[in-house]
Scaffold this motif. Sequence first.
Motif, PDB file in Angstrom:
ATOM      1  N   LEU A  31       0.809  -1.216   0.000  1.00 12.02           N
ATOM      2  CA  LEU A  31       0.000   0.000   0.000  1.00 12.02           C
ATOM      3  C   LEU A  31       0.845   1.270   0.000  1.00 12.02           C
ATOM      4  CD1 LEU A  31      -2.714  -1.123   2.598  1.00 12.02           C
ATOM      5  CD2 LEU A  31      -2.800  -1.246   0.095  1.00 12.02           C
ATOM      6  N   GLY A  32       1.968   1.238   0.707  1.00 13.35           N
ATOM      7  CA  GLY A  32       2.790   2.439   0.796  1.00 13.35           C
ATOM      8  C   GLY A  32       3.981   2.463  -0.122  1.00 13.35           C
ATOM      9  N   GLY A  33       4.407   1.264  -0.616  1.00 16.05           N
ATOM     10  CA  GLY A  33       5.570   1.203  -1.497  1.00 16.05           C
ATOM     11  C   GLY A  33       5.219   1.021  -2.952  1.00 16.05           C
ATOM     12  N   GLY A  34       4.453  -0.046  -3.266  1.00 11.40           N
ATOM     13  CA  GLY A  34       4.177  -0.371  -4.656  1.00 11.40           C
ATOM     14  C   GLY A  34       3.198   0.562  -5.331  1.00 11.40           C
ATOM     15  N   LEU A  35       2.070   0.851  -4.666  1.00 13.79           N
ATOM     16  CA  LEU A  35       1.044   1.674  -5.303  1.00 13.79           C
ATOM     17  C   LEU A  35       1.524   3.099  -5.590  1.00 13.79           C
ATOM     18  CD1 LEU A  35      -2.213   0.473  -3.477  1.00 13.79           C
ATOM     19  CD2 LEU A  35      -1.173  -0.332  -5.605  1.00 13.79           C
ATOM     20  N   PRO A  36       2.132   3.818  -4.627  1.00 15.81           N
ATOM     21  CA  PRO A  36       2.650   5.150  -4.970  1.00 15.81           C
ATOM     22  C   PRO A  36       3.754   5.105  -6.021  1.00 15.81           C
ATOM     23  CG  PRO A  36       2.483   4.896  -2.594  1.00 15.81           C
ATOM     24  CD  PRO A  36       2.277   3.542  -3.178  1.00 15.81           C
ATOM     25  N   ALA A  37       4.620   4.080  -5.960  1.00 11.16           N
ATOM     26  CA  ALA A  37       5.713   3.998  -6.933  1.00 11.16           C
ATOM     27  C   ALA A  37       5.204   3.769  -8.337  1.00 11.16           C
ATOM     28  CB  ALA A  37       6.677   2.873  -6.543  1.00 11.16           C
ATOM     29  N   GLY A  38       4.007   3.182  -8.477  1.00 10.08           N
ATOM     30  CA  GLY A  38       3.451   2.975  -9.803  1.00 10.08           C
ATOM     31  C   GLY A  38       3.157   4.264 -10.535  1.00 10.08           C
ATOM     32  N   PHE A  39       2.967   5.357  -9.804  1.00 10.60           N
ATOM     33  CA  PHE A  39       2.708   6.651 -10.430  1.00 10.60           C
ATOM     34  C   PHE A  39       3.991   7.365 -10.837  1.00 10.60           C
ATOM     35  CE2 PHE A  39      -1.103   5.753  -8.072  1.00 10.60           C
ATOM     36  CZ  PHE A  39      -2.129   6.315  -8.808  1.00 10.60           C
ATOM     37  N   VAL A  40       5.119   6.964 -10.248  1.00  8.61           N
ATOM     38  CA  VAL A  40       6.366   7.701 -10.462  1.00  8.61           C
ATOM     39  C   VAL A  40       6.827   7.597 -11.916  1.00  8.61           C
ATOM     40  CG1 VAL A  40       8.803   7.815  -9.831  1.00  8.61           C
ATOM     41  CG2 VAL A  40       7.071   7.520  -8.061  1.00  8.61           C
ATOM     42  N   GLY A  41       6.832   6.372 -12.471  1.00 13.46           N
ATOM     43  CA  GLY A  41       7.287   6.190 -13.846  1.00 13.46           C
ATOM     44  C   GLY A  41       6.466   6.962 -14.863  1.00 13.46           C
ATOM     45  N   PRO A  42       5.129   6.817 -14.868  1.00 12.19           N
ATOM     46  CA  PRO A  42       4.319   7.601 -15.814  1.00 12.19           C
ATOM     47  C   PRO A  42       4.451   9.105 -15.636  1.00 12.19           C
ATOM     48  CG  PRO A  42       3.068   5.739 -14.995  1.00 12.19           C
ATOM     49  CD  PRO A  42       4.338   5.781 -14.193  1.00 12.19           C
ATOM     50  N   PHE A  43       4.515   9.585 -14.381  1.00 11.98           N
ATOM     51  CA  PHE A  43       4.682  11.021 -14.171  1.00 11.98           C
ATOM     52  C   PHE A  43       6.046  11.496 -14.675  1.00 11.98           C
ATOM     53  CE2 PHE A  43       1.461  11.354 -10.440  1.00 11.98           C
ATOM     54  CZ  PHE A  43       0.430  11.303 -11.367  1.00 11.98           C
ATOM     55  N   SER A  44       7.076  10.656 -14.496  1.00 12.02           N
ATOM     56  CA  SER A  44       8.397  11.017 -15.020  1.00 12.02           C
ATOM     57  C   SER A  44       8.366  11.105 -16.540  1.00 12.02           C
ATOM     58  CB  SER A  44       9.435   9.982 -14.576  1.00 12.02           C
ATOM     59  OG  SER A  44       9.480   9.861 -13.170  1.00 12.02           O
ATOM     60  N   ARG A  45       7.669  10.177 -17.168  1.00 14.55           N
ATOM     61  CA  ARG A  45       7.565  10.197 -18.630  1.00 14.55           C
ATOM     62  C   ARG A  45       6.764  11.401 -19.113  1.00 14.55           C
ATOM     63  NH1 ARG A  45       8.837   6.487 -22.415  1.00 14.55           N
ATOM     64  NH2 ARG A  45       7.678   6.488 -24.387  1.00 14.55           N
ATOM     65  N   MET A  46       5.721  11.770 -18.354  1.00 15.60           N
ATOM     66  CA  MET A  46       4.939  12.956 -18.710  1.00 15.60           C
ATOM     67  C   MET A  46       5.785  14.222 -18.624  1.00 15.60           C
ATOM     68  SD  MET A  46       1.356  11.998 -16.775  1.00 15.60           S
ATOM     69  CE  MET A  46       0.683  13.652 -17.026  1.00 15.60           C
ATOM     70  N   ALA A  47       6.618  14.315 -17.585  1.00 16.36           N
ATOM     71  CA  ALA A  47       7.505  15.478 -17.456  1.00 16.36           C
ATOM     72  C   ALA A  47       8.497  15.535 -18.607  1.00 16.36           C
ATOM     73  CB  ALA A  47       8.235  15.430 -16.117  1.00 16.36           C
ATOM     74  N   TYR A  48       8.992  14.370 -19.031  1.00 15.02           N
ATOM     75  CA  TYR A  48       9.938  14.342 -20.148  1.00 15.02           C
ATOM     76  C   TYR A  48       9.246  14.719 -21.454  1.00 15.02           C
ATOM     77  CZ  TYR A  48      13.184  12.513 -23.628  1.00 15.02           C
ATOM     78  OH  TYR A  48      14.011  12.375 -24.706  1.00 15.02           O
ATOM     79  N   GLN A  49       8.037  14.227 -21.657  1.00  9.26           N
ATOM     80  CA  GLN A  49       7.320  14.548 -22.888  1.00  9.26           C
ATOM     81  C   GLN A  49       6.895  16.009 -22.953  1.00  9.26           C
ATOM     82  OE1 GLN A  49       4.100  11.705 -22.883  1.00  9.26           O
ATOM     83  NE2 GLN A  49       5.346  10.057 -23.774  1.00  9.26           N
ATOM     84  N   ALA A  50       6.614  16.601 -21.792  1.00  9.98           N
ATOM     85  CA  ALA A  50       6.140  17.988 -21.777  1.00  9.98           C
ATOM     86  C   ALA A  50       7.263  18.995 -21.964  1.00  9.98           C
ATOM     87  CB  ALA A  50       5.403  18.260 -20.464  1.00  9.98           C
ATOM     88  N   SER A  51       8.422  18.750 -21.358  1.00 12.37           N
ATOM     89  CA  SER A  51       9.501  19.754 -21.404  1.00 12.37           C
ATOM     90  C   SER A  51      10.869  19.134 -21.613  1.00 12.37           C
ATOM     91  CB  SER A  51       9.504  20.575 -20.113  1.00 12.37           C
ATOM     92  OG  SER A  51       9.668  19.731 -18.992  1.00 12.37           O
ATOM     93  N   HIS A  52      10.937  17.832 -21.983  1.00  9.69           N
ATOM     94  CA  HIS A  52      12.218  17.140 -22.171  1.00  9.69           C
ATOM     95  C   HIS A  52      13.121  17.303 -20.950  1.00  9.69           C
ATOM     96  CE1 HIS A  52      11.479  16.048 -26.359  1.00  9.69           C
ATOM     97  NE2 HIS A  52      10.960  17.260 -26.531  1.00  9.69           N
ATOM     98  N   LEU A  53      12.530  17.102 -19.766  1.00  9.90           N
ATOM     99  CA  LEU A  53      13.272  17.222 -18.519  1.00  9.90           C
ATOM    100  C   LEU A  53      14.269  16.076 -18.413  1.00  9.90           C
ATOM    101  CD1 LEU A  53      13.136  19.082 -15.956  1.00  9.90           C
ATOM    102  CD2 LEU A  53      11.834  17.237 -14.881  1.00  9.90           C
ATOM    103  N   PRO A  54      15.567  16.357 -18.273  1.00 10.07           N
ATOM    104  CA  PRO A  54      16.574  15.283 -18.190  1.00 10.07           C
ATOM    105  C   PRO A  54      16.369  14.423 -16.947  1.00 10.07           C
ATOM    106  CG  PRO A  54      17.599  17.420 -18.615  1.00 10.07           C
ATOM    107  CD  PRO A  54      16.183  17.689 -18.231  1.00 10.07           C
ATOM    108  N   PRO A  96      11.650  23.996 -16.750  1.00  4.61           N
ATOM    109  CA  PRO A  96      10.277  23.881 -17.266  1.00  4.61           C
ATOM    110  C   PRO A  96       9.510  25.185 -17.074  1.00  4.61           C
ATOM    111  CG  PRO A  96      10.842  22.024 -15.843  1.00  4.61           C
ATOM    112  CD  PRO A  96      11.926  23.048 -15.672  1.00  4.61           C
ATOM    113  N   ASN A  97       8.695  25.527 -18.064  1.00  9.62           N
ATOM    114  CA  ASN A  97       7.896  26.745 -17.985  1.00  9.62           C
ATOM    115  C   ASN A  97       6.405  26.457 -18.073  1.00  9.62           C
ATOM    116  OD1 ASN A  97       7.758  25.961 -20.619  1.00  9.62           O
ATOM    117  ND2 ASN A  97       8.679  27.828 -21.486  1.00  9.62           N
ATOM    118  N   ASP A  98       6.017  25.206 -17.820  1.00 10.06           N
ATOM    119  CA  ASP A  98       4.589  24.857 -17.869  1.00 10.06           C
ATOM    120  C   ASP A  98       4.197  24.209 -16.551  1.00 10.06           C
ATOM    121  OD1 ASP A  98       4.489  21.555 -18.862  1.00 10.06           O
ATOM    122  OD2 ASP A  98       6.346  22.695 -19.002  1.00 10.06           O
ATOM    123  N   LEU A  99       2.921  24.338 -16.220  1.00  3.78           N
ATOM    124  CA  LEU A  99       2.421  23.832 -14.949  1.00  3.78           C
ATOM    125  C   LEU A  99       2.451  22.309 -14.888  1.00  3.78           C
ATOM    126  CD1 LEU A  99       1.100  24.431 -12.212  1.00  3.78           C
ATOM    127  CD2 LEU A  99      -1.126  24.434 -13.383  1.00  3.78           C
TER     128      LEU A  99
END
Length: 338
Positions: free
Chosen positions: A45-68, A247-250
Amino acid sequence: MAGSHPYFNLPDFTQPSPPSTPSSLPSQQRCRPSNATKGLLVALLGGGLPAGFVGPFSRMAYQASHLPSLELLICRCLFHLPIALLLKLHRDPLLGPPDVRGRACLHALLNVLSIGCAYSAVQVVPAGNAATVRKGSSTVCSALLALCLESQGLSGYDWCGLLGSTLGLIIIVGPGLGTLQEGTTGLYTALGYVLAFLSGLALSLGLLVYRSLDFPSCLPTVAFLFGLVGLAGSVPGLFVLQTPVLPNDLLSWSCVGAVGILALVSFVCVSYAVTKAHPALVCAVLHSEVVVALMLQYYVLYENVAPSDIMGAGVVLGSIAIITAQNLSCEREGQGVE
């Protein structure tokens, strides 16, 4: 020890006693989760479920502003630094006791390498597949390392759940590995899978090192050291290996903040869980991250999810249920026998 059991206060069955029904037993005796079960639930509940959001959010940040990836790692490390205030409040040394300081720093370094490889992998391969390879390699390596170095065995049900979860990961990632494209695209994809594997290997080594640490402020100390070591290695590496981006976007800033908070929660819960349960079982339960990442990959990132991904996710969830239920049932059986 006549009359009662020293731990559970059960009657002495060697003496005649009137028959009793299960309903007459206190509730904590009928179903009392073991420490291993508590650790696995915290990992789920505290390790796996929150960590599942980290990868997609990281990819979204990269797609939005090419964040290294290193810049994202720096942002995550910043969330760990305020833990120094907690250590100072309790007058504990920031770097831990001198006799274990080297191992604590090694644990932080291994975790930084694991996260850095994971963030780099998720930029070139789908988030769900990267999480799959990372968790699969961490589970297998944790089982082998604990068996060889700590001589810790697993029960038959644990091995069944462990192998089942690994099979589920193979079902998910196998078809993708068999269809790698030739040329530069295929090379980068293969490199992403290699980085995901190395990330899992470093994670398993870090968990093993953490289990060897034993001092009162262990958890906040390693959390702070992760941020400190991560900043010390990522800041120079960002300017040498990558190009910083502001990054310059919300959306990008929201993703960075979410990654930092969720990753910190996952880090603390996994570190706690590995002190209660076998590291291989903790890693197996963390496969729930893959299921969450696949769901977000399909519904949020609009990336294709193959039927094999759904089948593998089902196998993973079933294996997690076997592992958790077996540990809970062992506690009930032990109370009944004793």
